[in-house]
Design a protein around this motif. Structure first.
Motif, PDB file in Angstrom:
ATOM      1  N   GLY A 183       0.795  -1.228   0.000  1.00 30.89           N
ATOM      2  CA  GLY A 183       0.000   0.000   0.000  1.00 30.89           C
ATOM      3  C   GLY A 183       0.825   1.275   0.000  1.00 30.89           C
ATOM      4  N   ASP A 184       2.135   1.168   0.226  1.00 25.14           N
ATOM      5  CA  ASP A 184       3.029   2.334   0.246  1.00 25.14           C
ATOM      6  C   ASP A 184       3.563   2.682  -1.137  1.00 25.14           C
ATOM      7  N   ILE A 185       3.384   1.774  -2.090  1.00 27.91           N
ATOM      8  CA  ILE A 185       3.971   1.928  -3.417  1.00 27.91           C
ATOM      9  C   ILE A 185       2.986   2.662  -4.335  1.00 27.91           C
ATOM     10  N   ASP A 186       3.510   3.649  -5.072  1.00 31.24           N
ATOM     11  CA  ASP A 186       2.637   4.459  -5.936  1.00 31.24           C
ATOM     12  C   ASP A 186       2.728   4.011  -7.393  1.00 31.24           C
ATOM     13  N   GLY A 187       2.128   4.769  -8.276  1.00 30.36           N
ATOM     14  CA  GLY A 187       2.081   4.440  -9.692  1.00 30.36           C
ATOM     15  C   GLY A 187       3.431   4.446 -10.387  1.00 30.36           C
ATOM     16  N   LEU A 188       4.431   5.034  -9.767  1.00 32.44           N
ATOM     17  CA  LEU A 188       5.783   5.037 -10.326  1.00 32.44           C
ATOM     18  C   LEU A 188       6.604   3.850  -9.821  1.00 32.44           C
ATOM     19  N   ASN A 189       5.939   2.965  -9.060  1.00 36.47           N
ATOM     20  CA  ASN A 189       6.541   1.733  -8.555  1.00 36.47           C
ATOM     21  C   ASN A 189       7.617   1.965  -7.497  1.00 36.47           C
ATOM     22  N   HIS A 190       7.498   3.085  -6.780  1.00 38.34           N
ATOM     23  CA  HIS A 190       8.367   3.316  -5.624  1.00 38.34           C
ATOM     24  C   HIS A 190       7.522   3.853  -4.461  1.00 38.34           C
ATOM     25  N   THR A 191       8.140   3.978  -3.293  1.00 40.40           N
ATOM     26  CA  THR A 191       7.426   4.448  -2.108  1.00 40.40           C
ATOM     27  C   THR A 191       6.906   5.865  -2.341  1.00 40.40           C
TER      28      THR A 191
END
Length: 150
Positions: free
Chosen positions: A18-26
């Motif tokens: 759930g911490d990972i965003d659409g750019l595939n990082h935190t």
């Protein structure tokens, strides 16, 4: 690890799905949440809890928060978040610093700084720090800045 200041309070953190965003990082907002968790955990370790804040009708409120996002972190990466109280005027204001490092290579991925002001919870207005705050927080400032070692 080589920290920015001596005697860090550290909190291990690991990015979850759930911490990972659409750019595939935190996501950057996660770092802010982790800093809040580390700040409270450090305060508890120093002897002041949210219940103490309520009892005293005083709180250290964030007046300004600055974050330097230096490197991305990814799902499952082992990280260490450190925090220090690095300044305090003994009246109204304190400064808290943060440093987040990857455990695998020691790289610093984030640095943060909060300017804090003591407020009366009931009114939200600035008020002097009570003796309990000074007794708990000011020795930690001295320890982080090396004044206790000089």
């Amino acid at each position: 690890m080589d920290w920015d200041y001596p005697h860090p309070f550290t909190l291990p953190v690991t990015p979850q799905p759930g911490d990972i965003d659409g750019l595939n990082h935190t996501n950057n907002a996660v770092y802010v949440r982790w800093c809040e968790q580390a700040g409270w955990a450090h305060s508890h370790q120093l002897g002041l809890t949210l219940d103490d804040y309520r009892r005293l009708d005083r709180a250290m409120a964030i007046r300004r928060g600055d974050y330097d996002y230096l490197l991305p972190t990814v799902l499952g990466e082992a990280l260490l978040l450190s925090t220090w109280l690095t300044a305090g005027d003994g009246k109204l204001a304190m400064e808290r610093r943060f440093q987040l490092r990857r455990e695998s290579d020691g790289a610093t991925v984030l640095r943060g700084r909060w300017d804090l002001v003591c407020i009366e919870i009931a009114s939200g207005r600035p008020r002097r720090m009570p003796a309990e705050f000074l007794d708990a927080y000011m020795p930690a400032v001295a320890l982080a800045t090396g004044a206790a070692e000089a």
